[in-house]
Design a protein around this motif. Structure first.
Motif, short mmCIF file in Angstrom:
data_model
loop_
_atom_site.label_atom_id
_atom_site.label_comp_id
_atom_site.label_asym_id
_atom_site.label_seq_id
_atom_site.Cartn_x
_atom_site.Cartn_y
_atom_site.Cartn_z
N VAL A 80 0.85 -1.18 0.00
CA VAL A 80 0.00 0.00 0.00
C VAL A 80 0.89 1.24 0.00
O VAL A 80 1.83 1.34 0.80
CB VAL A 80 -0.93 0.02 1.23
CG1 VAL A 80 -1.79 1.28 1.24
CG2 VAL A 80 -1.81 -1.23 1.25
N SER A 81 0.62 2.17 -0.91
CA SER A 81 1.43 3.38 -0.99
C SER A 81 1.12 4.32 0.16
O SER A 81 0.15 4.14 0.90
CB SER A 81 1.19 4.10 -2.33
OG SER A 81 1.62 3.31 -3.40
N ASN A 82 1.94 5.33 0.28
CA ASN A 82 1.79 6.30 1.37
C ASN A 82 0.72 7.33 1.01
O ASN A 82 1.01 8.48 0.66
CB ASN A 82 3.13 6.99 1.63
CG ASN A 82 3.08 7.86 2.88
OD1 ASN A 82 2.23 7.67 3.73
ND2 ASN A 82 3.99 8.81 2.96
N ILE A 83 -0.52 6.88 1.06
CA ILE A 83 -1.64 7.75 0.73
C ILE A 83 -2.74 7.52 1.77
O ILE A 83 -2.96 6.39 2.21
CB ILE A 83 -2.17 7.46 -0.70
CG1 ILE A 83 -3.28 8.43 -1.07
CG2 ILE A 83 -2.62 6.03 -0.85
CD1 ILE A 83 -3.70 8.32 -2.53
N GLY A 84 -3.41 8.57 2.19
CA GLY A 84 -4.42 8.47 3.22
C GLY A 84 -5.62 7.64 2.78
O GLY A 84 -5.91 7.52 1.59
#
Length: 237
Positions: A80-84
């Motif tokens: 999972v990417s660093n996105i909210g």
């Protein structure tokens, strides 16, 4: 049935299947409370869970990766990417609601990209890059003069220009959309095979402008080369 309908029917089915998987993967991320940097289950596990092929899972992951939601690392897996969470869910809704591009929209996108990429190639090319374009040019001419189909060589010439432009985003999009455009255009343009000499000459003129580092001339000659594509866009409006 027109060319857009023929082009879209099968693509729409594939797109719907992949979008369903995207929603399922997003629901899994939310349900399991995955955080940025967390690893998703392997493709085999996901394919068994959702009852689809690993190829379909891979296509969904690649699409999510292209939007920056997931990140695949060779030999490590998909993360999972660093996105909210809120931003991710909003983006997923936007992705699955996007309509499939029709043939005309792909053609218009290709024209815009190639007019820019040919200018950049003229400005940025190295000797190695110029040689790559020349090799594709020669292969295209040789195939046509021998009376053989040269659609692959035609494609490689344009992709070589995109690569030499030095813009990774343009190159990536061109790789994605150019093959289908060339195949479909040839399939439905009855005069395509009667224009071999014209296409050879136009390719040569584009190459010479790139070689001379003349971006405006390269753009002008690419626009001339796209005459039939422009006509298609005008007649299908």
């Amino acid at each position: 049935m027109n060319i857009d309908s023929l082009f879209n029917n099968e693509s729409q089915k594939n797109n719907n299947r992949i979008n369903k998987l995207i929603s399922q993967i997003s629901d899994l991320i939310n349900k399991k409370h995955y955080q940025p940097g967390d690893k998703l289950p392997p493709e085999r596990t996901l394919s068994e869970k959702f009852g689809v092929s690993r190829r379909s899972i891979r296509a969904a992951i690649l699409k999510l990766e292209s939007y920056g939601i997931l990140k695949s690392m060779p030999q490590s897996g998909t993360f999972v990417s660093n996105i909210g969470r809120i931003a991710m869910n909003s983006m997923v809704k936007d992705i699955v609601s996007l309509e499939m591009p029709n043939f005309k929209s792909l053609v218009e996108t290709r024209i815009l990209l190639e007019l820019e990429s040919v200018k950049l190639a003229a400005l940025r090319h190295t000797e190695q890059g110029l040689e790559k374009i020349k090799d594709a040019l020669d292969a295209h001419e040789s195939k046509l003069l021998s009376g053989k189909d040269a659609i692959q060589e035609d494609l490689l010439f344009h992709l070589a220009i995109a690569q030499v432009s030095g813009n990774a985003t343009i190159n990536k999009i061109m790789i994605a959309i150019a093959p289908q455009i060339i195949i479909e255009f040839k399939k439905y343009h009855v005069d395509y095979d009667d224009l071999d000499e014209l296409r050879i000459n136009e390719h040569i003129q584009i190459y010479e402008a790139i070689k001379d580092r003349n971006p405006e001339l390269a753009k002008k000659r690419m626009k001339i080369h796209f005459k039939m594509l422009y006509e298609y866009c005008d007649t299908s409006s």
